[in-house]
Design a protein around this motif. Structure first.
Motif, PDB file in Angstrom:
ATOM      1  N   ILE A   1      20.875 -35.702 -23.065  1.00 14.13           N
ATOM      2  CA  ILE A   1      21.784 -35.115 -22.069  1.00 14.13           C
ATOM      3  C   ILE A   1      21.755 -33.591 -22.181  1.00 14.13           C
ATOM      4  O   ILE A   1      21.722 -32.887 -21.165  1.00 14.13           O
ATOM      5  N   ASP A   2      21.725 -33.070 -23.399  1.00 19.09           N
ATOM      6  CA  ASP A   2      21.598 -31.619 -23.579  1.00 19.09           C
ATOM      7  C   ASP A   2      20.310 -31.109 -22.946  1.00 19.09           C
ATOM      8  O   ASP A   2      20.310 -30.085 -22.263  1.00 19.09           O
TER       9      ASP A   2
ATOM     10  N   SER B   1      22.887 -37.865 -26.868  1.00 15.95           N
ATOM     11  CA  SER B   1      23.464 -36.511 -26.782  1.00 15.95           C
ATOM     12  C   SER B   1      22.359 -35.471 -26.619  1.00 15.95           C
ATOM     13  O   SER B   1      22.471 -34.560 -25.793  1.00 15.95           O
TER      14      SER B   1
ATOM     15  N   THR C   1      20.364 -31.225 -19.096  1.00 13.18           N
ATOM     16  CA  THR C   1      21.289 -30.204 -18.604  1.00 13.18           C
ATOM     17  C   THR C   1      20.661 -28.815 -18.735  1.00 13.18           C
ATOM     18  O   THR C   1      20.632 -28.045 -17.774  1.00 13.18           O
TER      19      THR C   1
ATOM     20  N   HIS D   1      25.123 -42.907 -20.839  1.00 21.03           N
ATOM     21  CA  HIS D   1      26.406 -42.451 -21.380  1.00 21.03           C
ATOM     22  C   HIS D   1      27.517 -43.385 -20.893  1.00 21.03           C
ATOM     23  O   HIS D   1      28.360 -43.832 -21.675  1.00 21.03           O
TER      24      HIS D   1
ATOM     25  N   SER E   1      31.715 -40.339 -15.957  1.00 22.54           N
ATOM     26  CA  SER E   1      30.616 -39.749 -16.727  1.00 22.54           C
ATOM     27  C   SER E   1      29.894 -38.684 -15.909  1.00 22.54           C
ATOM     28  O   SER E   1      29.627 -37.583 -16.409  1.00 22.54           O
ATOM     29  N   TYR E   2      29.568 -38.982 -14.667  1.00 21.95           N
ATOM     30  CA  TYR E   2      28.856 -38.000 -13.850  1.00 21.95           C
ATOM     31  C   TYR E   2      29.708 -36.758 -13.604  1.00 21.95           C
ATOM     32  O   TYR E   2      29.208 -35.631 -13.678  1.00 21.95           O
TER      33      TYR E   2
ATOM     34  N   PHE F   1      29.865 -34.383 -16.637  1.00 20.66           N
ATOM     35  CA  PHE F   1      28.683 -33.542 -16.830  1.00 20.66           C
ATOM     36  C   PHE F   1      28.376 -32.652 -15.614  1.00 20.66           C
ATOM     37  O   PHE F   1      27.302 -32.060 -15.537  1.00 20.66           O
TER      38      PHE F   1
ATOM     39  N   TYR G   1      28.141 -33.264 -12.209  1.00 20.66           N
ATOM     40  CA  TYR G   1      27.375 -33.716 -11.048  1.00 20.66           C
ATOM     41  C   TYR G   1      28.303 -33.960  -9.864  1.00 20.66           C
ATOM     42  O   TYR G   1      29.482 -34.286 -10.036  1.00 20.66           O
TER      43      TYR G   1
ATOM     44  N   ILE H   1      22.805 -40.046 -17.924  1.00 19.81           N
ATOM     45  CA  ILE H   1      24.254 -40.034 -17.688  1.00 19.81           C
ATOM     46  C   ILE H   1      24.744 -41.471 -17.506  1.00 19.81           C
ATOM     47  O   ILE H   1      25.832 -41.836 -17.957  1.00 19.81           O
TER      48      ILE H   1
ATOM     49  N   ARG I   1      21.936 -31.707  -8.813  1.00 18.23           N
ATOM     50  CA  ARG I   1      23.363 -31.900  -9.105  1.00 18.23           C
ATOM     51  C   ARG I   1      23.990 -32.939  -8.178  1.00 18.23           C
ATOM     52  O   ARG I   1      25.040 -33.485  -8.488  1.00 18.23           O
TER      53      ARG I   1
END
Length: 182
Positions: free
Chosen positions: A105-106, A102, A109, A87, A150-151, A154, A156, A84, A116
């Motif tokens: 990150i996928d 990408s 996740t 990113h 960014s966090y 996604f 967090y 992240i 988290r």
């Protein structure tokens, strides 16, 4: 295994905090971007972050470190940055995000690799440049804002680590990790 992320703006004291946590017995996984920069600079590349493959190299090293660390016999780990952060770095640099990022990150996740709750180390009011960190204090504040975005993007939750003495900041994180690991 509980994997926590420590992040924040460059020069905020993350490395000092991590070394303190390591001395307290926590398992620490070091940052990838600084290693990529240091290695490339040793090879004569003075500004490796300007290379098209820079983010890919950071992602690859982050992936290797994370997957290797799963073999350690510990219940809690703390990571100096994560994909992240990469990113956020790509966004800060104005770069298109590579497919490798990408995909990573996928993966993190989907597999719920990291907790988290992310420890967000706040600025200490200045930023000392180094060979690997060439950023002004003003730019570091912008980078901090992008990291937060960014966090949150996604999903967090940020746990603020305010400016203060290294030992106090490390104690705050250690107590929170212990509480969150129950």
């Amino acid at each position: 295994m509980k994997r926590f992320i420590l992040t924040g703006t460059p020069g905020a004291g993350k490395t000092s905090i991590l070394r303190h946590l390591e001395e307290r017995g926590f398992d620490v996984v070091d940052e990838a971007a600084t290693e990529v920069i240091t290695r490339r600079q040793a090879e004569g590349d003075t500004e490796p972050w300007t290379r098209a493959d820079f983010l890919d190299q950071v992602v690859a090293l982050q992936h290797r470190r994370q997957t290797r660390s799963t073999t350690r016999d510990v219940s809690v780990q703390i990571y100096d940055r994560s994909p992240i952060c990469t990113h956020a770095l790509g966004s800060y640099l104005g770069r298109p995000l590579p497919e490798t990022l990408s995909a990573e990150i996928d993966r993190i996740t989907r597999e719920e690799i990291y907790e988290r709750q992310v420890f967000f180390v706040r600025t200490i009011g200045f930023c000392e440049p180094t060979a690997a960190r060439r950023i002004s204090f003003e730019d570091s504040l912008e980078f901090e804002r992008i990291h937060e975005e960014s966090y949150r993007l996604f999903g967090y939750d940020l746990v603020d680590v305010p400016a203060g003495e290294v030992g106090d900041r490390a104690a705050l994180i250690a107590e929170a990790m212990t509480r969150l690991s129950r």
